[in-house]
Scaffold this motif. Structure first.
Motif, PDB file in Angstrom:
ATOM      1  N   ALA A  27      12.292  32.448  -6.517  1.00 51.94           N
ATOM      2  CA  ALA A  27      11.228  33.411  -6.217  1.00 51.94           C
ATOM      3  C   ALA A  27       9.805  33.022  -6.437  1.00 51.94           C
ATOM      4  O   ALA A  27       9.517  32.316  -7.592  1.00 51.94           O
ATOM      5  CB  ALA A  27      11.510  34.739  -6.960  1.00 51.94           C
ATOM      6  N   ALA A  29       6.716  34.766  -7.558  1.00 49.53           N
ATOM      7  CA  ALA A  29       6.381  36.122  -8.310  1.00 49.53           C
ATOM      8  C   ALA A  29       5.438  35.912  -9.131  1.00 49.53           C
ATOM      9  O   ALA A  29       5.574  36.653 -10.430  1.00 49.53           O
ATOM     10  CB  ALA A  29       7.434  37.055  -8.689  1.00 49.53           C
ATOM     11  N   SER A  35      11.293  38.322 -10.343  1.00 46.21           N
ATOM     12  CA  SER A  35      11.912  37.658  -9.482  1.00 46.21           C
ATOM     13  C   SER A  35      12.956  38.657  -8.655  1.00 46.21           C
ATOM     14  O   SER A  35      13.785  39.092  -9.624  1.00 46.21           O
ATOM     15  CB  SER A  35      12.268  36.514 -10.100  1.00 46.21           C
ATOM     16  N   ASN A  52      11.623  36.986  -3.181  1.00 51.84           N
ATOM     17  CA  ASN A  52      10.280  37.684  -2.703  1.00 51.84           C
ATOM     18  C   ASN A  52       9.120  36.567  -2.915  1.00 51.84           C
ATOM     19  O   ASN A  52       9.286  35.503  -3.761  1.00 51.84           O
ATOM     20  CB  ASN A  52      10.103  38.822  -3.796  1.00 51.84           C
ATOM     21  N   GLU A  54       5.165  36.315  -3.282  1.00 49.78           N
ATOM     22  CA  GLU A  54       3.799  37.455  -3.452  1.00 49.78           C
ATOM     23  C   GLU A  54       2.750  36.664  -3.112  1.00 49.78           C
ATOM     24  O   GLU A  54       2.849  35.297  -2.633  1.00 49.78           O
ATOM     25  CB  GLU A  54       3.751  37.636  -4.694  1.00 49.78           C
ATOM     26  N   SER A  62       6.004  39.524   0.481  1.00 51.33           N
ATOM     27  CA  SER A  62       7.125  39.911   1.141  1.00 51.33           C
ATOM     28  C   SER A  62       8.377  39.995   0.162  1.00 51.33           C
ATOM     29  O   SER A  62       8.499  39.274  -0.825  1.00 51.33           O
ATOM     30  CB  SER A  62       7.498  39.052   2.335  1.00 51.33           C
ATOM     31  N   CYS A  63       9.322  40.732   0.733  1.00 56.49           N
ATOM     32  CA  CYS A  63      10.397  41.075  -0.290  1.00 56.49           C
ATOM     33  C   CYS A  63      11.475  40.102   0.042  1.00 56.49           C
ATOM     34  O   CYS A  63      11.540  39.357   1.095  1.00 56.49           O
ATOM     35  CB  CYS A  63      11.071  42.493  -0.196  1.00 56.49           C
ATOM     36  N   ALA A  64      12.396  39.956  -0.946  1.00 57.81           N
ATOM     37  CA  ALA A  64      13.604  39.012  -0.675  1.00 57.81           C
ATOM     38  C   ALA A  64      14.470  39.381   0.263  1.00 57.81           C
ATOM     39  O   ALA A  64      15.107  38.536   0.853  1.00 57.81           O
ATOM     40  CB  ALA A  64      14.297  39.052  -2.201  1.00 57.81           C
ATOM     41  N   CYS A  99      12.727  47.955   2.726  1.00 51.24           N
ATOM     42  CA  CYS A  99      13.774  47.055   2.980  1.00 51.24           C
ATOM     43  C   CYS A  99      15.166  47.545   3.173  1.00 51.24           C
ATOM     44  O   CYS A  99      15.865  47.094   4.185  1.00 51.24           O
ATOM     45  CB  CYS A  99      13.971  46.063   1.801  1.00 51.24           C
TER      46      CYS A  99
END
Ligand code: THU
Length: 142
Positions: A27, A29, A35, A52, A54, A62-64, A99
């Motif tokens: 991640a 983040a 994370s 994710n 950032e 954006s999200c995972a 999501c």
């Protein structure tokens, strides 16, 4: 399937959960320090992961789950048959509202969502319990 014990998980569910946990390490983040890893199994049995990502301009992060969906689409998958999301903390790392809707685009209402932390499986939900009375592609079919 709101709360099965980990013993009821199938081998391929465990593999999916492991993939989400492993993804957490990748991640990006730096701002939240939180994370998240996500792993999707598609209709071909392939696993696609995301994290994710950032951004200094915070809303651009954006999200995972979004990353995992993008990876699935790029690889030719069109159906989410199961998804796992992993994040640390006492509270379950359930998908954010946006999501849930992103998952809804590619998943049946009974699709399992396995929540994990860095130590392993925590709890399972189905999409319809996290996003009841949802709007989806069916609404737009002629
Ligand atoms: N995050 C995800 O990746 N997925 C979610 O469903 C919830 C939140 C990320 C976004 C942000 O980088 C960090 O977690 C803190 O909100």
């Amino acid at each position: 399937m709101t709360q099965p014990s980990s013993l009821s998980l199938k081998d391929n569910d465990n593999a999916l959960i492991k993939a989400a946990i492993a993804a957490m390490a990748s991640a990006y983040a730096p701002y939240s320090g939180f994370s998240v890893g996500a792993a999707i199994r598609d209709e071909h049995g392939q696993i696609h992961t995301g994290v994710n990502v950032e951004n200094a301009a915070y809303p651009q992060g954006s999200c995972a789950e979004a990353g995992a969906i993008a990876a699935m689409i790029m690889a030719g998958g069109r159906q989410i048959t199961a998804i796992s999301v992993a994040g640390k903390g006492d509270l379950l790392c359930t998908p954010c509202g946006g999501c849930r809707q992103r998952i809804r685009e590619f998943a049946a209402l009974k699709t399992p969502i396995f929540i994990a932390d860095e130590n392993g499986f925590r709890q399972a939900f189905t999409l319809d319990t996290l996003l009841p009375h949802s709007f989806g592609p069916d609404h737009l079919e002629k």
